[in-house]
Design a protein around this motif. Structure first.
Motif, PDB file in Angstrom:
ATOM      1  N   ARG A 101      46.377  36.342  35.632  1.00 34.36           N
ATOM      2  CA  ARG A 101      47.679  36.540  34.991  1.00 34.36           C
ATOM      3  C   ARG A 101      48.830  36.406  35.977  1.00 34.36           C
ATOM      4  O   ARG A 101      49.997  36.591  35.613  1.00 34.36           O
ATOM      5  CB  ARG A 101      47.750  37.938  34.362  1.00 34.36           C
ATOM      6  N   GLY A 102      48.516  36.107  37.236  1.00 35.95           N
ATOM      7  CA  GLY A 102      49.562  35.983  38.237  1.00 35.95           C
ATOM      8  C   GLY A 102      49.956  37.303  38.858  1.00 35.95           C
ATOM      9  O   GLY A 102      51.020  37.404  39.485  1.00 35.95           O
ATOM     10  N   GLU A 103      49.124  38.338  38.717  1.00 34.39           N
ATOM     11  CA  GLU A 103      49.413  39.650  39.262  1.00 34.39           C
ATOM     12  C   GLU A 103      48.711  39.847  40.610  1.00 34.39           C
ATOM     13  O   GLU A 103      47.936  38.985  41.052  1.00 34.39           O
ATOM     14  CB  GLU A 103      48.956  40.738  38.285  1.00 34.39           C
ATOM     15  N   THR A 104      48.997  40.979  41.248  1.00 35.88           N
ATOM     16  CA  THR A 104      48.328  41.347  42.491  1.00 35.88           C
ATOM     17  C   THR A 104      47.638  42.685  42.261  1.00 35.88           C
ATOM     18  O   THR A 104      48.219  43.744  42.503  1.00 35.88           O
ATOM     19  CB  THR A 104      49.342  41.466  43.647  1.00 35.88           C
ATOM     20  N   PRO A 105      46.412  42.686  41.757  1.00 36.49           N
ATOM     21  CA  PRO A 105      45.736  43.921  41.354  1.00 36.49           C
ATOM     22  C   PRO A 105      45.276  44.768  42.526  1.00 36.49           C
ATOM     23  O   PRO A 105      45.159  44.291  43.661  1.00 36.49           O
ATOM     24  CB  PRO A 105      44.548  43.420  40.532  1.00 36.49           C
ATOM     25  N   ILE A 106      45.013  46.050  42.235  1.00 37.62           N
ATOM     26  CA  ILE A 106      44.506  46.994  43.242  1.00 37.62           C
ATOM     27  C   ILE A 106      43.191  47.570  42.709  1.00 37.62           C
ATOM     28  O   ILE A 106      43.184  48.576  41.994  1.00 37.62           O
ATOM     29  CB  ILE A 106      45.494  48.139  43.502  1.00 37.62           C
ATOM     30  N   PRO A 107      42.062  46.977  43.047  1.00 40.79           N
ATOM     31  CA  PRO A 107      40.779  47.421  42.477  1.00 40.79           C
ATOM     32  C   PRO A 107      40.391  48.842  42.874  1.00 40.79           C
ATOM     33  O   PRO A 107      39.679  49.515  42.135  1.00 40.79           O
ATOM     34  CB  PRO A 107      39.781  46.392  43.010  1.00 40.79           C
ATOM     35  N   CYS A 108      40.858  49.329  44.039  1.00 47.71           N
ATOM     36  CA  CYS A 108      40.481  50.683  44.457  1.00 47.71           C
ATOM     37  C   CYS A 108      41.032  51.735  43.504  1.00 47.71           C
ATOM     38  O   CYS A 108      40.384  52.760  43.257  1.00 47.71           O
ATOM     39  CB  CYS A 108      40.973  50.950  45.880  1.00 47.71           C
ATOM     40  N   ILE A 109      42.234  51.505  42.971  1.00 42.04           N
ATOM     41  CA  ILE A 109      42.792  52.456  42.014  1.00 42.04           C
ATOM     42  C   ILE A 109      41.970  52.442  40.731  1.00 42.04           C
ATOM     43  O   ILE A 109      41.654  53.485  40.158  1.00 42.04           O
ATOM     44  CB  ILE A 109      44.269  52.139  41.713  1.00 42.04           C
ATOM     45  N   ARG A 110      41.615  51.261  40.261  1.00 36.18           N
ATOM     46  CA  ARG A 110      40.801  51.156  39.054  1.00 36.18           C
ATOM     47  C   ARG A 110      39.440  51.806  39.248  1.00 36.18           C
ATOM     48  O   ARG A 110      38.910  52.437  38.323  1.00 36.18           O
ATOM     49  CB  ARG A 110      40.629  49.686  38.671  1.00 36.18           C
ATOM     50  N   CYS A 111      38.874  51.673  40.437  1.00 39.68           N
ATOM     51  CA  CYS A 111      37.567  52.279  40.700  1.00 39.68           C
ATOM     52  C   CYS A 111      37.661  53.801  40.631  1.00 39.68           C
ATOM     53  O   CYS A 111      36.812  54.464  40.026  1.00 39.68           O
ATOM     54  CB  CYS A 111      37.059  51.833  42.071  1.00 39.68           C
TER      55      CYS A 111
END
Length: 362
Positions: A101-111
Motif C-alpha cells: 500500500r506504499g506504507e512503512t509498517p512496524i511488524p514488532c508492534i503488530r507482534c
C-alpha cells in the motif's frame, strides 16, 4: 471518553507466565520473578522456523534451545507453543500488505499487539496464571484510575513506543520486571546467576527477513513489484522505478535520478498509480498528522498538551492531540521530517504513555 474507572482490588499474584524468547532480557525477567517467590512458568513462542540459525533473529531455532536451558537452570516449567500460523497471518501478511500500500509498517508492534499480548495472553490464562510478564523495558505503575504504562528508566532502552497498542485490559494483566533497570544491570544479573545467554547479543532485525525485505514482499505478493513513474510535485515524470515497495518516505538514496540542482527525497507514495513523488528536503516537513486505529491508555483530555513521537528513535516533540470520529488529529508545534504512513505516533505526558495510533496521512 470517560476516565478508566478504578479497578477492584486485585487478587494476589501467585503464578506468572514469563514470555521467554531465548534472549537475556526475558531470561532475567523469569529469574527475577522466581527470586521474588512467584511460581514461574516459562513459555517460548515458535514464530518462524526459517530463522533457526540467523544471528539477530528471535523466537526460533537456537533461541528456543537457549530458553529451555535457562528454564532448566532456574528449575521452572517450560513450554514451547507453535504460533507460526498465527504469526504469519497477524504479522507477516500485515507487513507485506503495508508495503504494497506504499506504507512503512512496524511488524514488532503488530507482534506485541496481536501475538504476544493477544494469543499468548490467552494461553497464559489457560495455564492458570495470574499475570503475564515480558522483558520489555517499560514500567507498569498503579494509578488512581488503573494500571498506567510508563517509559523505562533506561531511556536508551525504552520500548514504550512499541507497546502503544496495548489495551487497558491487557495492561492490568501484564508485568514488566525490567522497567526500572538498565541493560548493563540486566546482563550483570544474568552473569551472577550463571545464565548461558548473559552475553548473548540483542536481536535487532526483523525476525522473518533474512536480507532485503522487498524479497519477502515480492515472494508473498508478486504484484507489489509493479514498475511505475517517479514524478515531481507538479506531476512531471523524472524517471522510472521497479516497484513502490522499494521506497519509504524521506528516502534519498536509490532513486536512480541524477543531474538535479538539489538532492531529491521521497515525499509521497501512490501505490494504486504505482507512482513515487519526489521533491526537496524542506517539502518533507509536516506539522499535522491524521491517525487511525487510536488506542487510549489514559484520558484523551491529557493529550491536548503532550509530546509525541513519530518514530521509535526520534525525540518527542510538543504536540496538541484532538479526538476525531475516525481517530485523532495531531498538531506538532515543531515540524517533523519524513512522517510516513504505516508508522506510529505515540503520545506522552512526562513518562506516561497516553496512547497512540497509526499514521494514515500527513
Amino acid at each position: 471518553m470517560m476516565p478508566h474507572s478504578p479497578a477492584p482490588a486485585a487478587k494476589p499474584v501467585k503464578r506468572i507466565v514469563a514470555a521467554m524468547s531465548g534472549g537475556v532480557d526475558s531470561s532475567v525477567t523469569a529469574a527475577l520473578l522466581q527470586r521474588e517467590g512467584y511460581e514461574v512458568i516459562g513459555v517460548t513462542l515458535q514464530l518462524y522456523s526459517g530463522m533457526a540459525d540467523r544471528k539477530g533473529a528471535c523466537c526460533a531455532g537456537k533461541d528456543i534451545y537457549d530458553a529451555r536451558r535457562v528454564a532448566d537452570k532456574l528449575g521452572i516449567a517450560h513450554y514451547v507453543l507453535d504460533y507460526e500460523d498465527r504469526f504469519r497471518t497477524s504479522v507477516i501478511d500485515d507487513f507485506v500488505a503495508g508495503y504494497a500500500r506504499g506504507e512503512t509498517p512496524i511488524p514488532c508492534i503488530r507482534c506485541n499487539e496481536r501475538v504476544k499480548f493477544g494469543d499468548l495472553m490467552k494461553s497464559a490464562r489457560d495455564l492458570g496464571a495470574d499475570a503475564l510478564a515480558t522483558g520489555h523495558y517499560v514500567r507498569r505503575i498503579a494509578g488512581a484510575n488503573g494500571a498506567e504504562l510508563h517509559t523505562g528508566v533506561d531511556a536508551a532502552r525504552d520500548q514504550s513506543y512499541f507497546l502503544f497498542a496495548t489495551t487497558r485490559e491487557q495492561l492490568d494483566y501484564l508485568r514488566f520486571p525490567l522497567g526500572g533497570l538498565s541493560k548493563p544491570k540486566v546482563r550483570e544479573i544474568a552473569a551472577e546467576l550463571g545464565l548461558v545467554n548473559a552475553k548473548k547479543p540483542d536481536s535487532q532485525d526483523i525476525c522473518f527477513v533474512t536480507g532485503d525485505y522487498t524479497e519477502v514482499v515480492k515472494r508473498l505478493k508478486p504484484d507489489a513489484g509493479r514498475p511505475g513513474d517517479i514524478v515531481d510535485t507538479a506531476g512531471r515524470v523524472l524517471g522510472r522505478h521497479d516497484g513502490v515497495i522499494n521506497f519509504t518516505i524521506g528516502q534519498r538514496k536509490g532513486l536512480g535520478l541524477s543531474g538535479n540542482a538539489a538532492p531529491l527525497f521521497v515525499l509521497a507514495i501512490d501505490a494504486e498509480r504505482a507512482q513515487v513523488v519526489v521533491g526537496p528536503r524542506e517539502a518533507l516537513q509536516t506539522r499535522r498528522i491524521h491517525l487511525k486505529d487510536v488506542n487510549w491508555l489514559a484520558d484523551p483530555e491529557l493529550a491536548r498538551e503532550c509530546v509525541a513521537k513519530v518514530r521509535s528513535m526520534r525525540a518527542p516533540v510538543a504536540a496538541h492531540v484532538a479526538v476525531t470520529p475516525d481517530g485523532a488529529e495531531v498538531e506538532l508545534l515543531e515540524p517533523e521530517m519524513g512522517v510516513a504512513p504505516g508508522q506510529a505516533c505515540v503520545f506522552y505526558k512526562d513518562t506516561q504513555v497516553l496512547g497512540g495510533g497509526w499514521i494514515a496521512k500527513s
